[in-house]
Motif scaffolding. Structure first.
Motif, PDB file in Angstrom:
ATOM      1  N   ARG A 262      -7.691  50.203  22.178  1.00 20.78           N
ATOM      2  CA  ARG A 262      -7.813  51.546  21.597  1.00 20.78           C
ATOM      3  C   ARG A 262      -8.327  51.462  20.163  1.00 20.78           C
ATOM      4  NH1 ARG A 262      -5.000  55.953  24.030  1.00 20.78           N
ATOM      5  NH2 ARG A 262      -5.926  57.134  22.338  1.00 20.78           N
ATOM      6  N   LEU A 263      -7.843  50.456  19.404  1.00 22.48           N
ATOM      7  CA  LEU A 263      -8.311  50.285  18.021  1.00 22.48           C
ATOM      8  C   LEU A 263      -9.798  49.966  18.000  1.00 22.48           C
ATOM      9  CD1 LEU A 263      -5.496  48.228  16.231  1.00 22.48           C
ATOM     10  CD2 LEU A 263      -6.115  50.611  15.863  1.00 22.48           C
ATOM     11  N   SER A 264     -10.227  49.032  18.880  1.00 23.25           N
ATOM     12  CA  SER A 264     -11.635  48.634  18.879  1.00 23.25           C
ATOM     13  C   SER A 264     -12.502  49.764  19.411  1.00 23.25           C
ATOM     14  CB  SER A 264     -11.827  47.369  19.715  1.00 23.25           C
ATOM     15  OG  SER A 264     -11.437  47.613  21.042  1.00 23.25           O
ATOM     16  N   GLY A 265     -11.896  50.712  20.139  1.00 20.40           N
ATOM     17  CA  GLY A 265     -12.632  51.870  20.618  1.00 20.40           C
ATOM     18  C   GLY A 265     -12.790  52.952  19.568  1.00 20.40           C
TER      19      GLY A 265
ATOM     20  N   ALA B  75       3.475  56.933  27.881  1.00 22.62           N
ATOM     21  CA  ALA B  75       4.270  56.495  29.035  1.00 22.62           C
ATOM     22  C   ALA B  75       4.592  55.001  28.929  1.00 22.62           C
ATOM     23  CB  ALA B  75       3.512  56.775  30.331  1.00 22.62           C
ATOM     24  N   LEU B  76       3.610  54.224  28.411  1.00 18.13           N
ATOM     25  CA  LEU B  76       3.811  52.781  28.286  1.00 18.13           C
ATOM     26  C   LEU B  76       4.851  52.468  27.203  1.00 18.13           C
ATOM     27  CD1 LEU B  76       2.815  50.096  29.350  1.00 18.13           C
ATOM     28  CD2 LEU B  76       0.973  50.161  27.675  1.00 18.13           C
TER      29      LEU B  76
ATOM     30  N   LEU C 174       3.185  42.976  26.300  1.00 22.23           N
ATOM     31  CA  LEU C 174       1.871  42.342  26.171  1.00 22.23           C
ATOM     32  C   LEU C 174       0.767  43.306  26.606  1.00 22.23           C
ATOM     33  CD1 LEU C 174       2.291  38.612  27.255  1.00 22.23           C
ATOM     34  CD2 LEU C 174       1.616  39.515  25.039  1.00 22.23           C
ATOM     35  N   VAL C 175       1.018  44.045  27.723  1.00 21.39           N
ATOM     36  CA  VAL C 175       0.058  45.061  28.157  1.00 21.39           C
ATOM     37  C   VAL C 175      -0.155  46.071  27.029  1.00 21.39           C
ATOM     38  CG1 VAL C 175      -0.298  46.987  29.750  1.00 21.39           C
ATOM     39  CG2 VAL C 175       0.558  44.792  30.604  1.00 21.39           C
ATOM     40  N   GLN C 176       0.960  46.439  26.380  1.00 22.69           N
ATOM     41  CA  GLN C 176       0.891  47.383  25.276  1.00 22.69           C
ATOM     42  C   GLN C 176       0.038  46.838  24.131  1.00 22.69           C
ATOM     43  OE1 GLN C 176       4.551  47.993  23.138  1.00 22.69           O
ATOM     44  NE2 GLN C 176       4.212  50.194  23.098  1.00 22.69           N
ATOM     45  N   LEU C 177       0.212  45.534  23.843  1.00 27.00           N
ATOM     46  CA  LEU C 177      -0.570  44.895  22.785  1.00 27.00           C
ATOM     47  C   LEU C 177      -2.062  44.977  23.098  1.00 27.00           C
ATOM     48  CD1 LEU C 177      -0.661  43.029  20.215  1.00 27.00           C
ATOM     49  CD2 LEU C 177      -0.445  41.103  21.763  1.00 27.00           C
ATOM     50  N   VAL C 178      -2.412  44.648  24.369  1.00 23.06           N
ATOM     51  CA  VAL C 178      -3.824  44.675  24.776  1.00 23.06           C
ATOM     52  C   VAL C 178      -4.369  46.106  24.681  1.00 23.06           C
ATOM     53  CG1 VAL C 178      -5.391  44.328  26.707  1.00 23.06           C
ATOM     54  CG2 VAL C 178      -3.608  42.641  26.236  1.00 23.06           C
ATOM     55  N   VAL C 179      -3.588  47.071  25.234  1.00 21.37           N
ATOM     56  CA  VAL C 179      -4.032  48.468  25.196  1.00 21.37           C
ATOM     57  C   VAL C 179      -4.224  48.920  23.753  1.00 21.37           C
ATOM     58  CG1 VAL C 179      -3.329  50.843  25.658  1.00 21.37           C
ATOM     59  CG2 VAL C 179      -3.015  49.091  27.406  1.00 21.37           C
TER      60      VAL C 179
ATOM     61  N   TYR D 142       3.421  45.879  13.757  1.00 22.97           N
ATOM     62  CA  TYR D 142       4.496  46.259  14.681  1.00 22.97           C
ATOM     63  C   TYR D 142       4.182  45.831  16.109  1.00 22.97           C
ATOM     64  CZ  TYR D 142       7.682  48.772  11.647  1.00 22.97           C
ATOM     65  OH  TYR D 142       8.618  49.077  10.700  1.00 22.97           O
ATOM     66  N   LEU D 143       2.891  45.915  16.510  1.00 20.73           N
ATOM     67  CA  LEU D 143       2.514  45.456  17.856  1.00 20.73           C
ATOM     68  C   LEU D 143       2.850  43.977  18.025  1.00 20.73           C
ATOM     69  CD1 LEU D 143      -0.977  46.926  18.863  1.00 20.73           C
ATOM     70  CD2 LEU D 143       1.219  47.309  19.967  1.00 20.73           C
ATOM     71  N   LEU D 144       2.487  43.156  17.006  1.00 20.32           N
ATOM     72  CA  LEU D 144       2.748  41.719  17.095  1.00 20.32           C
ATOM     73  C   LEU D 144       4.249  41.450  17.080  1.00 20.32           C
ATOM     74  CD1 LEU D 144      -0.053  40.326  14.745  1.00 20.32           C
ATOM     75  CD2 LEU D 144       0.035  40.252  17.241  1.00 20.32           C
ATOM     76  N   GLY D 145       4.973  42.155  16.214  1.00 22.74           N
ATOM     77  CA  GLY D 145       6.421  41.980  16.148  1.00 22.74           C
ATOM     78  C   GLY D 145       7.078  42.320  17.472  1.00 22.74           C
TER      79      GLY D 145
END
Lengths: 135, 119
Positions: free
Chosen positions: B55-58, B4-5, B46-51, B72-75
């Motif tokens: 998720r990766l660290s999880g 959804a995000l 930015l919310v997407q970057l944090v999420v 791609y997240l940073l880009g």
């Protein structure tokens, strides 16, 4: 960065600003693509990855020339845009004629189809702008 | 990631592209309202970057590789702010065109992020 206003050689102004932006994006895209792929699995498609890296260098140089401005940078950018167009057409034709040489795609595969054909549209637009900026 | 995000960020990017494209066609530079729009889109990304990082660290792993996903997240996070700064320096219709192009690029990046995560 000081540039004379309205000298006609401010390549990075007006429409040039959009070109700087697109070339900047493509520099980052091609460079990061080739770096990631070379680090992860260079043996899979060495030719494709080297060509992506070459494209990144050409894009970086054109971006730099557009930002710098002036007659010398304009000529250098024109030469590089011609080289870029030749590269897109060569690699595009090559990937269609001999797909087996390219197990993985490059930025310029199939005339840049994976990138909305921007790789083939961009050099033409840039050359038109560079010629017009000379006047 | 969160579909959804990704969808919201992609649609917001397309809306921003249309809006700034409209300003370009009217021969106008980007105005305060456009910058508020850019801020909204940037906040979503930015919310997407944090999420994504959470998720990766999880322990979740994107289908096409973590390195490509982070790149791609940073880009995606950098695209609209970078275009916005360029339009601050270019107070003509071409500043609007730059932001519109940046927003289209962001929309493409969102589609790729969806693929890379394995949606």
């Amino acid at each position: 960065m000081k540039r004379e206003e309205g000298s006609g050689l401010d390549l990075g102004q007006g429409p040039g600003r959009l070109l700087v932006w697109l070339y900047g994006v493509f520099t980052v895209a091609a460079a990061s693509r080739s770096v990631v792929q070379m680090l992860m699995d260079f043996g899979r498609a060495p030719l494709a990855y080297v060509l992506s890296a070459a494209a990144a260098v050409v894009y970086a140089f054109i971006t730099y020339s557009l930002v710098r401005g002036g007659p010398a940078a304009r000529r250098a950018a024109l030469v590089c845009c011609a080289a870029e167009l030749a590269g897109v057409l060569t690699v595009g034709t090559w990937t269609l004629l001999e797909p087996s040489a390219f197990p993985d795609a490059t930025v310029w595969s199939d005339y840049g189809m994976g990138y909305l054909f921007i790789p083939v549209i961009l050099p033409v637009t840039a050359m038109v702008w560079l010629r017009r900026a000379a006047r | 990631m969160i579909d959804a995000l990704t969808l919201a960020a992609g649609l917001a990017a397309l809306a921003l592209a249309a809006w700034c494209g409209f300003a370009f066609s009217r021969d106008q530079p980007t105005k305060d309202w456009h910058f508020i729009g850019m801020a909204v889109v940037s906040a979503l990304v930015l919310v997407q970057l944090v999420v994504g990082v959470v998720r990766l660290s999880g322990g979740d792993r994107p289908v096409q590789g973590t390195a490509i996903f982070v790149a791609y997240l940073l880009g995606a996070a950098a695209a609209v702010p970078a275009a916005g700064f360029m339009s601050l320096a270019e107070r003509t219709r071409w500043g609007s065109a730059t932001v519109a192009a940046g927003a289209v690029i962001l929309a493409v990046l969102e589609v790729r992020l969806y693929d890379i995560w394995g949606g």
